[in-house]
Write a protein that holds these residues in place. Structure first.
Motif, short mmCIF file in Angstrom:
data_model
loop_
_atom_site.label_atom_id
_atom_site.label_comp_id
_atom_site.label_asym_id
_atom_site.label_seq_id
_atom_site.Cartn_x
_atom_site.Cartn_y
_atom_site.Cartn_z
N ASP A 154 0.81 -1.23 0.00
CA ASP A 154 0.00 0.00 0.00
C ASP A 154 0.84 1.27 0.00
O ASP A 154 0.30 2.38 -0.13
CB ASP A 154 -0.92 0.02 1.23
N LEU A 156 3.09 4.23 -1.24
CA LEU A 156 3.44 4.95 -2.46
C LEU A 156 4.89 5.42 -2.41
O LEU A 156 5.66 5.19 -3.32
CB LEU A 156 2.51 6.17 -2.64
N TYR A 157 5.24 6.08 -1.30
CA TYR A 157 6.62 6.51 -1.09
C TYR A 157 6.80 6.94 0.36
O TYR A 157 5.84 7.14 1.11
CB TYR A 157 7.01 7.66 -2.04
N LYS A 170 -1.65 4.44 -0.41
CA LYS A 170 -2.77 4.48 -1.35
C LYS A 170 -4.06 4.76 -0.58
O LYS A 170 -4.26 4.25 0.52
CB LYS A 170 -2.92 3.13 -2.07
N GLN A 193 11.60 -3.99 -4.19
CA GLN A 193 10.34 -3.25 -4.18
C GLN A 193 10.51 -1.74 -4.00
O GLN A 193 9.66 -0.96 -4.45
CB GLN A 193 9.44 -3.76 -3.06
N ALA A 204 8.15 3.47 -3.93
CA ALA A 204 7.72 2.11 -4.24
C ALA A 204 7.78 1.95 -5.76
O ALA A 204 7.04 2.62 -6.50
CB ALA A 204 6.30 1.87 -3.74
N LYS A 206 6.85 -0.21 -7.94
CA LYS A 206 5.69 -0.65 -8.72
C LYS A 206 4.61 0.43 -8.85
O LYS A 206 3.70 0.31 -9.67
CB LYS A 206 5.08 -1.91 -8.12
N ASN A 207 4.73 1.50 -8.04
CA ASN A 207 3.72 2.57 -8.09
C ASN A 207 4.17 3.79 -8.88
O ASN A 207 3.47 4.80 -8.92
CB ASN A 207 3.33 2.98 -6.67
N GLU A 209 4.30 6.00 -11.87
CA GLU A 209 3.39 6.16 -13.01
C GLU A 209 4.11 6.72 -14.23
O GLU A 209 3.89 6.28 -15.36
CB GLU A 209 2.24 7.10 -12.62
N ILE A 218 4.30 9.90 -8.87
CA ILE A 218 3.54 8.89 -8.14
C ILE A 218 2.34 9.58 -7.51
O ILE A 218 2.52 10.50 -6.69
CB ILE A 218 4.37 8.20 -7.04
N ASN A 219 1.16 9.17 -7.91
CA ASN A 219 -0.07 9.71 -7.32
C ASN A 219 -0.09 11.25 -7.40
O ASN A 219 -0.42 11.94 -6.44
CB ASN A 219 -0.19 9.25 -5.86
#
Length: 244
Positions: A154, A156-157, A170, A193, A204, A206-207, A209, A218-219
């Motif tokens: 969960d 993001l950073y 998240k 990861q 993170a 994998k998150n 974008e 990210i987000n």
């Protein structure tokens, strides 16, 4: 039921013995025959390019005996000796053979020896599996006098603020604040990861974008990739890019 498959080679200078053991291998679901060889020399050449798990190895052969040949094999390759001479049994066990089949042997005896090999390989496979590093799925962090369980999936950073860290998650508009250094946190995180990309940020992977110029998005948050972390981050990007 185990799905383990054991690759094997039969080595015997007697054609009838080769064919008999081949018929036994064909009846045994967990054995996979890769080759049958009429001499240790032939087997040695084959094994240079095609390693196998198990050898059914005759002992008394011309040019190179089974005992001599067994001493040339890598320790991962296991042996079941097949021979008409029981005086070799002691030598067979000295080279750590899994079993010793005295000719003539029937399928029941062959299967018992093969099952012993199957058990040995399952134990080794299980140990190797247990030795693999297990990726962390969560961390407990202290925040406001409570220990909070944070699922790493969960995150993001992480944002460092002097002696504190903000943990951005998240679906959570407010970060979790914990007393900890980013350096200490980095040592606890799985490298596959998470990656540090700035003095104040661990992201993170994998998150991510978007990567634009020297920034990660990210987000909707833009995070600058600092020069000292660029090389490692670019390696990650290149190893996960389509070369079109």
């Amino acid at each position: 039921m185990s799905n383990l498959k054991i690759s094997c080679v039969i080595v015997d200078d007697e054609p009838m013995a080769l064919n008999l053991v081949e018929s036994y291998v064909d009846k045994t679901p967990f054995l996979v025959l890769k080759k049958k060889c009429s001499s240790a020399i032939e087997a040695l050449e084959f094994l240079k390019t095609t390693p196998v798990d198990l050898l059914f190895l005759d002992i008394q052969m011309p040019d190179l005996s089974g005992i001599e040949f067994s001493k040339m094999l890598p320790k991962e390759t296991r042996i079941i000796f097949t021979t008409a001479f029981d005086q070799y049994a002691l030598e067979g066990f000295k080279v750590e053979a899994l079993d010793y089949l005295l000719k003539p042997f029937d399928y029941a005896e062959f299967l018992a020896a093969s099952n012993k090999a199957n058990t040995w390989f399952e134990l080794v496979k299980g140990k190797q599996h247990n030795d693999l590093p297990v990726e962390k799925e969560f961390l407990f962090v202290k925040s406001e006098y409570k220990q909070l369980r944070i699922k790493l999936a969960d995150v993001l950073y992480f944002e460092g603020l002097k002696d504190y860290i903000k943990i951005w998650l998240k679906d959570n508009p407010k970060p979790i604040l914990t007393l900890m250094s980013l350096k200490s946190l980095q040592e606890e995180l799985p490298e596959t990861q998470f990656m540090r990309v700035h003095r104040s940020f661990i992201v993170a992977l994998k998150n991510i974008e978007v990567v634009e110029r020297s920034q990660i998005v990210i987000n909707n948050q833009r995070i600058t990739i600092a020069d000292q972390y660029k090389s490692k981050f670019l390696d990650f990007i290149n190893s996960n890019s389509l070369n079109i």
